[in-house]
Design a protein around this motif. Structure first.
Motif, PDB file in Angstrom:
ATOM      1  N   PRO A  90       0.829  -1.214   0.000  1.00 20.13           N
ATOM      2  CA  PRO A  90       0.000   0.000   0.000  1.00 20.13           C
ATOM      3  C   PRO A  90       0.857   1.255   0.000  1.00 20.13           C
ATOM      4  CG  PRO A  90      -0.076  -1.106   2.140  1.00 20.13           C
ATOM      5  CD  PRO A  90       0.622  -2.034   1.205  1.00 20.13           C
ATOM      6  N   GLY A 133      -8.711   2.633  -2.043  1.00 14.91           N
ATOM      7  CA  GLY A 133      -8.087   1.970  -0.912  1.00 14.91           C
ATOM      8  C   GLY A 133      -7.410   0.683  -1.318  1.00 14.91           C
ATOM      9  N   ASP A 178      -5.664  -2.187   3.847  1.00 13.17           N
ATOM     10  CA  ASP A 178      -6.369  -1.249   4.714  1.00 13.17           C
ATOM     11  C   ASP A 178      -7.455  -2.003   5.480  1.00 13.17           C
ATOM     12  OD1 ASP A 178      -4.831   0.736   3.555  1.00 13.17           O
ATOM     13  OD2 ASP A 178      -6.393   1.306   2.103  1.00 13.17           O
ATOM     14  N   SER A 183     -10.205   4.806   9.955  1.00  7.47           N
ATOM     15  CA  SER A 183      -8.760   4.587   9.881  1.00  7.47           C
ATOM     16  C   SER A 183      -8.403   3.209  10.427  1.00  7.47           C
ATOM     17  CB  SER A 183      -8.018   5.657  10.677  1.00  7.47           C
ATOM     18  OG  SER A 183      -8.289   5.496  12.069  1.00  7.47           O
ATOM     19  N   ASP A 184      -7.211   2.737  10.100  1.00 13.75           N
ATOM     20  CA  ASP A 184      -6.747   1.449  10.620  1.00 13.75           C
ATOM     21  C   ASP A 184      -6.716   1.472  12.150  1.00 13.75           C
ATOM     22  OD1 ASP A 184      -6.498   0.613   8.053  1.00 13.75           O
ATOM     23  OD2 ASP A 184      -4.317   0.368   8.069  1.00 13.75           O
TER      24      ASP A 184
END
Length: 309
Positions: free
Chosen positions: A193, A250, A254, A292-293
């Motif tokens: 990523p 994305g 993710d 978000s992660d």
């Protein structure tokens, strides 16, 4: 032993696809193999004849390229690992010595012709369209006499490969036209990523009931994932049955995307993961904080605490 690799593209030389392949770093200095159709390009990758293939999949004027989307839906063991953008412009070419006022019949691929109608109407109002199989085939047909035309609409790159005069440049009606190409290889782990990524999927609805499409879209919406492309294509087994080609902002690494993919798999009998790869425009994807992660990780820890007080 040799490290030479082969890459397939829709030919012959001088096409927009060749321009896209020129952007692929790993293809530089390697063998480029022109092929006649999408099926052959993908077959080359599947059987190992080619390391990869470059294919046009979307255009700002005409939308998705259905032949490529359908071919990917039926392919096994392939991955999209990159995308590349090529501005689309057209030139009017003719055999040496031809003047614009001599042109009556124009050879052109139907898509290219449709994108040049305004210019043609203003500059050659009484012309006749002679259908060609591709942008390059139009120029070849005019040069070798196999097409009954005095001039051809082609990509600018044709002048590097064929002895033609350029009668006019920039004849396309949309100066902002862009074609998006995808680079396909045999199935590999997705590139790491970058924060500027795209995930491509093909999803079938499990049943034809009210709200089924909404339920599919909710897998993305409830996780804050934007869809940059969603297009339906008939499955072909009976009327009213469609699959959906989806590009989502994305990467599979993710948390929000992984969670959405698991939701899709629970929902749909057929989910085809085509790949996660860097966006060609390098525009970064900024999810809202709750997607978000770190937010997903915190939610898991909260749930773990509930289960094991």
């Amino acid at each position: 032993m040799t490290n030479e690799r082969t890459y397939s593209y829709l030919g012959p030389a001088g096409t927009f696809t060749e321009v896209a392949l020129a952007q692929v770093p790993e293809a530089q200095g390697q063998t480029w193999k022109p092929v006649a159709n999408v099926a052959q390009a993908l077959a080359d990758v599947t059987d190992g004849t080619s390391t990869g293939a470059i294919l046009a999949i979307e255009n700002t004027v005409d939308g998705g390229v259905s032949s490529v989307q359908d071919a990917l839906a039926k392919s096994q063991g392939l991955r999209i690992v990159g995308e590349y953008l090529v501005p689309v412009s057209f030139v009017l070419v003719a055999p040496r010595g031809t003047r614009l006022d001599q042109v009556v019949d124009i050879a052109a691929h139907p898509v290219a012709y449709a994108q040049c109608l305004e210019w043609l109407g203003a500059n050659i109002p009484g012309h006749t369209h002679v259908i060609a199989g591709s942008n390059v085939a139009s120029a070849i047909g005019v040069l070798d006499g196999s097409l009954p035309a005095q001039a051809a609409i082609a990509a600018p790159g044709v002048v590097k490969h064929y002895d033609v005069d350029v009668l006019a440049e920039g004849i396309g009606d949309n100066a902002d036209a862009v074609t998006r190409f995808v680079f396909v290889t045999r199935a590999v782990a997705p590139p790491a990523p970058t924060g500027s990524d795209k995930t491509s999927l093909i999803v079938e609805l499990p049943r034809e009931v009210p709200g089924a499409l909404l339920e599919m879209l909710e897998q993305f919406a409830t996780r804050g994932i934007n869809l940059s492309l969603i297009q339906s294509r008939p499955i072909g087994d009976r009327l009213g049955r469609y699959r959906f080609i989806i590009d989502a902002d994305g990467h599979i690494e993710d948390e929000r995307m992984a969670d959405a993919l698991m939701g899709l798999k629970r929902f749909s009998p057929n989910v085809l993961f085509l790949g996660s790869y860097p966006r060609a425009d390098r525009e970064r994807v900024h999810p809202e904080p709750r997607y978000s992660d770190a937010s997903f990780a915190a939610a898991r820890e909260w749930l773990r605490g509930l289960r094991t007080p």
